[in-house]
Design an enzyme around this catalytic site. Structure first.
Site, PDB file in Angstrom:
ATOM      1  N   THR A  21       0.813  -1.212   0.000  1.00  0.00           N
ATOM      2  CA  THR A  21       0.000   0.000   0.000  1.00  0.00           C
ATOM      3  C   THR A  21       0.849   1.267   0.000  1.00  0.00           C
ATOM      4  O   THR A  21       0.432   2.295  -0.515  1.00  0.00           O
ATOM      5  CB  THR A  21      -0.944  -0.008   1.227  1.00  0.00           C
ATOM      6  OG1 THR A  21      -1.792  -1.155   1.144  1.00  0.00           O
ATOM      7  CG2 THR A  21      -1.815   1.236   1.274  1.00  0.00           C
ATOM      8  N   SER A  68       1.062  -7.586  -0.572  1.00  0.00           N
ATOM      9  CA  SER A  68       1.619  -8.601   0.333  1.00  0.00           C
ATOM     10  C   SER A  68       0.625  -9.705   0.661  1.00  0.00           C
ATOM     11  O   SER A  68       1.022 -10.748   1.199  1.00  0.00           O
ATOM     12  CB  SER A  68       2.122  -7.953   1.631  1.00  0.00           C
ATOM     13  OG  SER A  68       1.059  -7.636   2.504  1.00  0.00           O
ATOM     14  N   THR A 101       0.987  -4.372   4.676  1.00  0.00           N
ATOM     15  CA  THR A 101       0.707  -4.702   6.073  1.00  0.00           C
ATOM     16  C   THR A 101      -0.011  -6.038   6.254  1.00  0.00           C
ATOM     17  O   THR A 101      -0.015  -6.590   7.354  1.00  0.00           O
ATOM     18  CB  THR A 101      -0.126  -3.588   6.734  1.00  0.00           C
ATOM     19  OG1 THR A 101      -1.344  -3.406   6.005  1.00  0.00           O
ATOM     20  CG2 THR A 101       0.654  -2.279   6.768  1.00  0.00           C
ATOM     21  N   ASP A 102      -0.623  -6.580   5.181  1.00  0.00           N
ATOM     22  CA  ASP A 102      -1.413  -7.802   5.343  1.00  0.00           C
ATOM     23  C   ASP A 102      -0.597  -8.953   5.913  1.00  0.00           C
ATOM     24  O   ASP A 102      -1.084  -9.704   6.772  1.00  0.00           O
ATOM     25  CB  ASP A 102      -2.004  -8.231   3.999  1.00  0.00           C
ATOM     26  CG  ASP A 102      -3.264  -7.455   3.643  1.00  0.00           C
ATOM     27  OD1 ASP A 102      -3.601  -6.504   4.367  1.00  0.00           O
ATOM     28  OD2 ASP A 102      -3.908  -7.809   2.629  1.00  0.00           O
TER      29      ASP A 102
END
Length: 348
Positions: A21, A68, A101-102
């Protein structure tokens, strides 16, 4: 990559980019899309250099360019190799990894298990895309670079830096889907004079190859049966992370299958975790499916690690054990992993 020596007064930070992101853009329909982020990455670096102190030098290395949520064991291998390669240059003072961040918590664990270098590695990302009017990526990247350049960060291992929070890798977990403070760390409170044992950060005795080792996470909600457990075993899983309830308890039908599996397949390592966001998974309860009964069967508890990081740790230990002498039987390898497990997970 430069090989010039860099003094502590003129730190050189290498930024390993992986998409996510922090360099994503928004379509006219409102969808956030990662990948093909070269222009956004260059703009991010230009903006960063404009605000950094002059003595801090940064360079970038593209490792992956994707969302990710698509990452898995093969990408962990790529990133562990990339960071090790960057740090093979003595002129590098620290590394920053930009990451979606996932799945950041899994990558952070994979890196930290291998990171025995005193130089800091900071992982950062963003909750808002690069073209958002209040993008959080630039501030997160600046914080991460400043942290990686600061000698105070040495010997702390891999650090997660988002939303002005700085967290050690082990025990970290994404706790919010949109809040800029995206991560929290699941750990007990310790007074300053009683430093937690995880600060010792034991690293692996060898290089794990995650892509070669299957470990599955199985959700075990109330009323669950043994179908998923059997399917994972049939698919060749070497280890199972069983996400139970409370402090690590399983539904009766799952517990029965686990007991049978412990007798029939001692080569398969099983770890019970919890769906509860905070606190420790411990073998506290007796009875069918209780953590204490599971422990009697050789099932491990994940402690303060949650399922994602427990999976990374178990896969790493299995992979490293596979590199031992060939005459070690699979059941003996599993026994050794059960013995060494508390050394590596958070707060043994």
């Amino acid at each position: 990559m430069t090989t010039a020596e860099t003094s502590t007064d003129t730190p050189h930070i290498v930024i390993c980019t992986t998409g996510g992101t922090i360099t994503a853009s928004t379509t006219p329909e409102g969808a956030v899309v990662a990948g093909d982020s070269d222009p956004a990455t260059q703009a991010m670096l230009d903006e960063l250099r404009a605000v950094l102190p002059e003595q801090i030098r940064v360079s970038a290395r593209a490792v992956i360019d994707a969302d990710s949520s698509t990452f898995g064991p093969a990408e962990w291998d790529l990133l562990v190799d990339a960071v090790a390669d960057v740090l093979s240059d003595p002129g590098v003072s620290g590394v920053v990894v930009t990451h979606g961040t996932d799945t950041l918590e899994e990558t952070a664990m994979a890196l930290d298990l291998h990171h025995d270098d005193p130089r800091p590695v900071a992982i950062t990302g963003a909750q808002r895309p690069a073209d958002h009017p209040e993008a959080d990526g630039p501030a997160n990247l600046l914080d991460a670079v400043l942290l990686a350049a600061d000698p105070v960060s040495r010997d702390l291992g891999v650090l997660v830096v988002l939303g002005r929070a700085i967290l050690q890798a082990r025990g970290v977990r994404k706790w919010h889907t949109t809040d800029p403070v995206a991560f929290a760390r699941n750990s007990p409170e310790h007074p300053v004079e009683d430093l937690p044992p995880e600060l010792e950060r034991p690293t692996l005795p060898g290089r794990a190859r995650f892509a070669d080792t299957r470990v599955d996470v199985i959700a075990c909600p109330p009323g669950a049966d043994a179908v998923a457990v059997r399917a994972s075993v049939d698919a060749g899983s070497r280890g199972l992370i069983l996400e139970g309830s409370g402090s690590g308890n399983l539904p009766p039908l799952v517990a029965d299958a686990v007991a049978q599996l412990a007798d029939d397949r001692p080569d398969i390592v099983m770890v019970v975790s919890s769906r509860v966001p905070r606190g420790e998974a411990t073998p506290a309860y007796g009875g069918r499916g209780g953590g204490a009964e599971l422990a009697n069967r050789g099932v491990l508890s994940s402690g303060y690690l949650r399922s994602g990081q427990a999976r990374v740790l178990l896969a790493a230990l299995l992979s490293v054990a596979d590199q031992a002498p060939a005459d070690d039987a699979a059941a003996a390898v599993a026994t050794e992993i059960r013995r060494s497990w508390p050394k590596y997970h958070l707060y043994s």
